[in-house]
Design a protein around this motif. Structure first.
Motif, PDB file in Angstrom:
ATOM      1  N   LEU A  97       0.812  -1.210  -0.052  1.00 42.89           N
ATOM      2  CA  LEU A  97      -0.071   0.135  -0.024  1.00 42.89           C
ATOM      3  C   LEU A  97       0.868   1.169   0.037  1.00 42.89           C
ATOM      4  O   LEU A  97       0.744   2.275  -0.689  1.00 42.89           O
ATOM      5  CB  LEU A  97      -1.004   0.100   1.376  1.00 42.89           C
ATOM      6  N   GLN A  98       2.026   1.243   0.703  1.00 43.30           N
ATOM      7  CA  GLN A  98       3.069   2.346   0.899  1.00 43.30           C
ATOM      8  C   GLN A  98       3.495   2.441  -0.578  1.00 43.30           C
ATOM      9  O   GLN A  98       3.979   3.700  -1.182  1.00 43.30           O
ATOM     10  CB  GLN A  98       3.879   2.266   1.867  1.00 43.30           C
ATOM     11  N   VAL A  99       3.881   1.458  -1.195  1.00 41.57           N
ATOM     12  CA  VAL A  99       4.638   1.335  -2.367  1.00 41.57           C
ATOM     13  C   VAL A  99       3.519   1.938  -3.526  1.00 41.57           C
ATOM     14  O   VAL A  99       4.123   2.878  -4.294  1.00 41.57           O
ATOM     15  CB  VAL A  99       5.048   0.152  -3.037  1.00 41.57           C
ATOM     16  N   ALA A 100       2.406   1.491  -3.450  1.00 39.21           N
ATOM     17  CA  ALA A 100       1.455   2.214  -4.185  1.00 39.21           C
ATOM     18  C   ALA A 100       1.317   3.758  -4.139  1.00 39.21           C
ATOM     19  O   ALA A 100       0.843   4.349  -5.125  1.00 39.21           O
ATOM     20  CB  ALA A 100      -0.021   1.459  -3.952  1.00 39.21           C
ATOM     21  N   SER A 101       1.467   4.132  -3.013  1.00 42.96           N
ATOM     22  CA  SER A 101       1.129   5.615  -2.556  1.00 42.96           C
ATOM     23  C   SER A 101       2.487   6.328  -3.379  1.00 42.96           C
ATOM     24  O   SER A 101       2.155   7.452  -3.963  1.00 42.96           O
ATOM     25  CB  SER A 101       1.450   5.919  -0.889  1.00 42.96           C
ATOM     26  N   VAL A 102       3.557   6.005  -3.695  1.00 40.80           N
ATOM     27  CA  VAL A 102       4.768   6.176  -4.112  1.00 40.80           C
ATOM     28  C   VAL A 102       4.421   6.272  -5.668  1.00 40.80           C
ATOM     29  O   VAL A 102       4.760   7.299  -6.268  1.00 40.80           O
ATOM     30  CB  VAL A 102       6.002   5.721  -3.782  1.00 40.80           C
ATOM     31  N   ARG A 103       3.794   5.321  -5.979  1.00 40.99           N
ATOM     32  CA  ARG A 103       3.729   5.098  -7.484  1.00 40.99           C
ATOM     33  C   ARG A 103       2.216   5.975  -7.871  1.00 40.99           C
ATOM     34  O   ARG A 103       2.581   6.609  -9.148  1.00 40.99           O
ATOM     35  CB  ARG A 103       3.241   3.761  -7.952  1.00 40.99           C
ATOM     36  N   LEU A 104       1.371   6.284  -6.944  1.00 40.63           N
ATOM     37  CA  LEU A 104       0.275   7.128  -7.500  1.00 40.63           C
ATOM     38  C   LEU A 104       0.654   8.462  -7.212  1.00 40.63           C
ATOM     39  O   LEU A 104       0.141   9.409  -8.098  1.00 40.63           O
ATOM     40  CB  LEU A 104      -0.946   6.950  -6.643  1.00 40.63           C
ATOM     41  N   PHE A 105       1.359   8.997  -6.326  1.00 42.08           N
ATOM     42  CA  PHE A 105       1.760  10.532  -6.042  1.00 42.08           C
ATOM     43  C   PHE A 105       2.999  10.764  -6.113  1.00 42.08           C
ATOM     44  O   PHE A 105       3.053  12.203  -6.441  1.00 42.08           O
ATOM     45  CB  PHE A 105       1.135  10.643  -4.572  1.00 42.08           C
ATOM     46  N   GLY A 106       3.955  10.201  -6.314  1.00 46.32           N
ATOM     47  CA  GLY A 106       5.348  10.551  -6.334  1.00 46.32           C
ATOM     48  C   GLY A 106       5.490  11.139  -7.680  1.00 46.32           C
ATOM     49  O   GLY A 106       5.059  10.631  -8.759  1.00 46.32           O
ATOM     50  N   SER A 107       6.639  12.074  -7.719  1.00 44.38           N
ATOM     51  CA  SER A 107       7.170  12.532  -9.108  1.00 44.38           C
ATOM     52  C   SER A 107       7.987  11.594  -9.611  1.00 44.38           C
ATOM     53  O   SER A 107       8.399  10.361  -9.041  1.00 44.38           O
ATOM     54  CB  SER A 107       8.058  13.931  -8.605  1.00 44.38           C
ATOM     55  N   VAL A 108       8.595  11.726 -10.764  1.00 46.08           N
ATOM     56  CA  VAL A 108       9.568  10.994 -11.559  1.00 46.08           C
ATOM     57  C   VAL A 108      10.715  10.568 -10.638  1.00 46.08           C
ATOM     58  O   VAL A 108      11.134   9.520 -10.495  1.00 46.08           O
ATOM     59  CB  VAL A 108       9.775  11.477 -12.989  1.00 46.08           C
ATOM     60  N   ASP A 109      11.228  11.921 -10.152  1.00 45.25           N
ATOM     61  CA  ASP A 109      12.416  11.652  -9.270  1.00 45.25           C
ATOM     62  C   ASP A 109      12.330  10.997  -7.815  1.00 45.25           C
ATOM     63  O   ASP A 109      12.984   9.947  -7.528  1.00 45.25           O
ATOM     64  CB  ASP A 109      12.950  12.998  -8.922  1.00 45.25           C
ATOM     65  N   GLN A 110      11.021  11.183  -7.392  1.00 47.77           N
ATOM     66  CA  GLN A 110      10.574  10.638  -5.988  1.00 47.77           C
ATOM     67  C   GLN A 110      10.421   9.187  -6.456  1.00 47.77           C
ATOM     68  O   GLN A 110      10.747   8.278  -5.457  1.00 47.77           O
ATOM     69  CB  GLN A 110       9.539  11.398  -5.635  1.00 47.77           C
ATOM     70  N   GLN A 111       9.767   8.683  -7.492  1.00 45.68           N
ATOM     71  CA  GLN A 111       9.711   7.285  -7.782  1.00 45.68           C
ATOM     72  C   GLN A 111      11.056   6.666  -7.885  1.00 45.68           C
ATOM     73  O   GLN A 111      11.201   5.351  -7.249  1.00 45.68           O
ATOM     74  CB  GLN A 111       8.778   6.965  -9.070  1.00 45.68           C
ATOM     75  N   ALA A 112      11.947   7.153  -8.599  1.00 46.09           N
ATOM     76  CA  ALA A 112      13.127   6.676  -8.967  1.00 46.09           C
ATOM     77  C   ALA A 112      14.057   6.380  -7.467  1.00 46.09           C
ATOM     78  O   ALA A 112      14.599   5.398  -7.149  1.00 46.09           O
ATOM     79  CB  ALA A 112      13.982   7.579  -9.965  1.00 46.09           C
ATOM     80  N   HIS A 113      13.745   7.445  -6.636  1.00 42.87           N
ATOM     81  CA  HIS A 113      14.474   7.313  -5.329  1.00 42.87           C
ATOM     82  C   HIS A 113      13.716   6.332  -4.378  1.00 42.87           C
ATOM     83  O   HIS A 113      14.446   5.672  -3.920  1.00 42.87           O
ATOM     84  CB  HIS A 113      14.598   8.572  -4.568  1.00 42.87           C
ATOM     85  N   TYR A 114      12.429   6.434  -4.012  1.00 43.81           N
ATOM     86  CA  TYR A 114      11.810   5.783  -3.108  1.00 43.81           C
ATOM     87  C   TYR A 114      11.678   4.108  -3.728  1.00 43.81           C
ATOM     88  O   TYR A 114      11.930   3.430  -2.880  1.00 43.81           O
ATOM     89  CB  TYR A 114      10.523   6.268  -2.791  1.00 43.81           C
TER      90      TYR A 114
END
Length: 399
Positions: A97-114
């Motif tokens: 669920l937390q991984v999905a949160s990054v996928r749904l709301f994170g920017s491109v750079d945030q997704q790459a990092h997290y």
């Protein structure tokens, strides 16, 4: 682990290439589940077993070196683990669920990092996302933000590498945001105060935040959580995790009851049979449980398929389509919850008084379901279905 009953209801081919890892984890969880439920506390060893399994990166896309599994497979693994250990299945589900949160709301750079570090550094995610607990305040600073206050029901936070934290940056629903911050950051105190009757090793206690610094880059997005129908799929993942936990507990309880009646239960004198398994009243009672559970499983599988399709639509998902999926999930969760409560309490009518020992711990199945069905009352899911049938109104995007 020879599990003909479970394999028939939840065949390993549902898990694809991940089946061996799922089986290994399930074996470890089953071996000590009853004892650990009695003891409570944090399942440090079992959490590391999950980490070492590689399954924590199932929801991470392949471009970030994740396993890129589909949601139907991930959530059926939640079900399988919940058969053995509802608490660890809960932590496993909330990881994704937390991984999905990054996928749904994170920017491109945030997704790459997290997401990249979720795989590369084998991060375990905890959460401080309880939207009903408004005691956590956020204030702007010259360098970002500062957190002060408390969050409750923070499942998986003890020992987690990262925390997903929900805050509100304004007055509108779309101003609700998620923060992704290290659990060990100065000012964060994760309390060991979870002492509820069920889900005893989910570490779902409270977190205190005292002058916790947050950088702008740690605020996922924009956009906010209600910015599109796709963004609101996060809520539906949470509903599906609960549904699968109900079903796993019901499956585990029924499996254990069947084994007990076959191998240990003594027949009631008035039954006039040599073996409890030949008692017609027990056959009648368990014969009613089987179709009830089977229908709940089929309804849940349909909901998983519908959600998988909605997820793959991406930004093409309409509000109306999202609402219809939400209704399917509501129906699945309602039936699964009521079925699980019936079965996990009804197994004692099959097994008898000798099965009520703390050593066996068969009551844990009911306690787990009872706790989870109170988090988000089933009556409101039933009402939403009735409202749709009578008025054509679909559930809103916040449910």
């Amino acid at each position: 682990m020879d599990e003909p009953f479970i394999d028939e209801w939840l065949p390993s081919h549902h898990f694809g290439q991940h089946a061996p890892a799922v089986t290994r984890v399930a074996e470890v969880l089953r071996s000590s589940a009853a004892q650990r439920d009695r003891e409570g506390g944090t399942a440090w060893h079992e959490r590391e077993v999950l980490r070492d399994s590689g399954l924590l990166s199932l929801a991470v896309p392949r471009e970030f070196n994740g396993l890129d599994a589909g949601w139907k497979s991930i959530l059926q693994i939640v079900r399988r683990l919940a058969v053995e250990d509802s608490s660890l299945a809960h932590l496993f589900g909330f990881q994704h669920l937390q991984v999905a949160s990054v996928r749904l709301f994170g920017s491109v750079d945030q997704q790459a990092h997290y997401l990249g570090n979720t795989v590369g550094r084998r991060w375990f995610w905890g959460n401080a996302v309880n939207a009903r607990d408004t005691r956590l305040a956020i204030a702007r600073t010259q360098t970002g933000f500062e957190l002060n206050g408390v969050k409750s029901f923070c499942s998986g936070a003890r020992g987690a590498d990262m925390l997903m934290v929900s805050v509100t940056l304004g007055d509108k629903p779309t101003d609700r945001r998620f923060l992704a911050i290290p659990t060990m950051r100065q000012g964060i105190t994760v309390h060991d105060d979870w002492d509820n009757v069920g889900q005893r090793q989910t570490d779902s206690g409270t977190i205190t935040f005292e002058r916790v610094a947050v950088d702008h880059s740690e605020v996922l997005g924009p956009p906010g959580v209600a910015s599109s129908p796709r963004a609101t799929l996060r809520n539906l993942i949470g509903q599906l995790i609960l549904t699968e936990i109900y079903l796993g507990n019901a499956l585990g309880a029924l499996r254990d009851a069947i084994d007990y009646v076959k191998l240990k239960a003594r027949p009631w004198s008035m039954a006039a049979v040599e073996h409890a398994r030949d008692d017609g009243l027990l056959q009648l009672r368990i014969g009613g449980m089987w179709p009830q559970l089977k229908s709940a499983l089929l309804l849940a599988d349909d909901a998983l398929s519908a959600f998988e399709h909605a997820w793959r639509l991406g930004l093409d998902l309409s509000a109306q389509a999202r609402g219809k999926v939400a209704l399917q999930i509501a129906a699945a969760r309602l039936h699964a919850g009521r079925t699980a409560l019936d079965i996990t309490s009804g197994i004692f009518e099959l097994m008898g008084a000798s099965a009520t020992t703390r050593r066996d711990g068969f009551d844990r199945y009911w306690r787990n379901v009872r706790v989870h069905t109170l988090h988000d009352p089933l009556d409101y899911r039933q009402k939403a279905i009735g409202q749709w049938l009578l008025t054509d109104a679909l559930p809103d995007q916040y449910t």
